[in-house]
Design an enzyme around this catalytic site. Structure first.
Site, short mmCIF file in Angstrom:
data_model
loop_
_atom_site.label_atom_id
_atom_site.label_comp_id
_atom_site.label_asym_id
_atom_site.label_seq_id
_atom_site.Cartn_x
_atom_site.Cartn_y
_atom_site.Cartn_z
N GLN A 1 -10.25 -3.27 -8.10
CA GLN A 1 -9.44 -3.06 -9.30
C GLN A 1 -10.30 -3.26 -10.55
OE1 GLN A 1 -6.11 -2.07 -9.32
NE2 GLN A 1 -6.47 -1.84 -11.50
N LYS B 1 0.38 -1.32 -5.87
CA LYS B 1 -0.37 -0.59 -4.83
C LYS B 1 -0.04 -1.18 -3.46
CE LYS B 1 -3.94 0.73 -8.07
NZ LYS B 1 -5.26 0.50 -8.66
N ASP C 1 -10.87 5.47 -4.25
CA ASP C 1 -10.70 5.77 -5.68
C ASP C 1 -11.56 6.96 -6.11
OD1 ASP C 1 -8.74 4.29 -6.95
OD2 ASP C 1 -10.03 2.55 -7.29
#
Ligand code: NAD
Length: 295
Positions: free
Chosen positions: A96, A52, A119
């Site tokens: 994460q 990422k 997200d």
């Protein structure tokens, strides 16, 4: 033979467009910023975070990485999220997953400001998805929608079967496709006789994490198969959930694993971060919601 959908090529093309959007933001003095928080030393999570951050560098997004040890106290992470919520140089915040067991994941996700929730896991954004006014579509299903769009595969009125009902992939996938006027059926591990559903699909999206779950006799001739699954076999090979070779002569389109949905996921994270920076930076091309891009 099926057309193999090249997710690497589609992602590359999209990233060119994203790079141009970043350049135009930078001209206006806005540098899109993504904060990435990782707790513990799960090797897969570390690899995902590295990818990422590399992708951010590639398109010109500034990334801020925060590492916590496995035994970190949830309050420390929550305090950091609070601070990042207030920072004007951070347009997206990502935690994460998975998190170590001392964390209540819902509490952590809800601490992220809904307008930095790249997200798309905050309840506010999940609600937006339900009513069709998404600000941040979750990255993996968003990537699938973009792949289908890119291939010119119509959704309106088509039968879509989604295998997998997780909060991260299956459920948001089903909602996004329903928003596109597809007729959607969701199957999961407790579904009895999976094949009686999959055989009806014009478009079959599989996100179960079960190698070889979808074999040719479960799929209609000419169907589109989108394989989200990523499974590591004992011999080290990476495969999806569908029998790729077996399906090739039967279906019209199929995504490979690797090289299908995977490269799109990170690309959509970049898109969500840039969209957030555009909304915050008063740029001319302000999107009221990512739904405009989806439609
Ligand atoms: P998950 O384990 O949270 O959910 C799996 C879902 O599949 C559940 O709803 C479960 O009920 C269902 N399922 C499991 N076995 C089944 C079976 N035999 N028949 C029908 N349904 C079954 O997983 P997830 O996070 O949703 O991820 C699913 C897969 O997608 C995994 O392989 C994961 O690695 C992969 N994934 C890929 C990407 C990507 O970028 N390509 C992103 C996220 C997840």
């Amino acid at each position: 033979m099926a057309k193999i959908i090249d997710g690497v090529a589609v992602a590359r093309e999209m990233r060119r467009g994203l790079k141009a959007r970043v350049a135009s933001l930078r001209e206006r003095g806005v540098v899109p910023g993504l904060a990435v928080i990782i707790v513990g030393d799960n090797p897969a999570s570390r690899l995902y975070v590295r990818n990422k951050i590399r992708a951010c560098d590639e398109v010109g997004i500034k990334s801020f990485r925060f590492d916590f040890p496995q035994a970190a106290a949830p309050d420390e992470v929550l305090a950091l999220i609070e601070a990042l919520n207030r920072r004007s140089d951070v347009h997206g915040i990502l935690v994460q997953l998975p998190l170590p067991p001392q964390f209540a994941i819902g509490e952590v996700l809800r601490a992220i400001s809904p307008d930095k929730d790249v997200d798309g896991f905050h309840l506010y954004n999940v609600g937006g998805l339900v009513v069709g006014d998404t600000v941040f579509p979750p990255c993996t299903p968003y990537g699938v929608v973009k792949l289908l769009e890119h291939e010119g595969i119509p959704l309106e009125g088509r039968n879509v079967v989604v295998v997998g009902a997780s909060n991260i992939v299956g459920k948001p996938m089903a909602l996004m496709l329903m928003q596109k006027d597809a007729t959607v059926c969701i199957c999961h591990a407790k579904t009895r006789d999976l094949a009686q559903f999959t055989i009806l699909a014009d478009i079959l999206v599989v996100a179960a994490g079960q190698p070889n779950l979808i074999v040719p006799q479960m799929v209609k001739t000419g169907a589109v198969v989108i394989d989200v699954g990523i499974n590591r076999l004992p011999d080290g090979r990476l495969v999806g959930d569908a029998d790729f070779k077996g399906l090739l002569p039967k279906v019209s389109h199929i995504t490979p694993v690797p090289g299908g949905v995977g490269p799109m996921t990170v690309t959509m994270l970049l898109a969500n971060t840039i969209g957030s920076a555009e909304r915050s930076g008063g740029q001319a091309r302000v999107l009221t919601s990512a739904q405009e891009e989806l439609s």
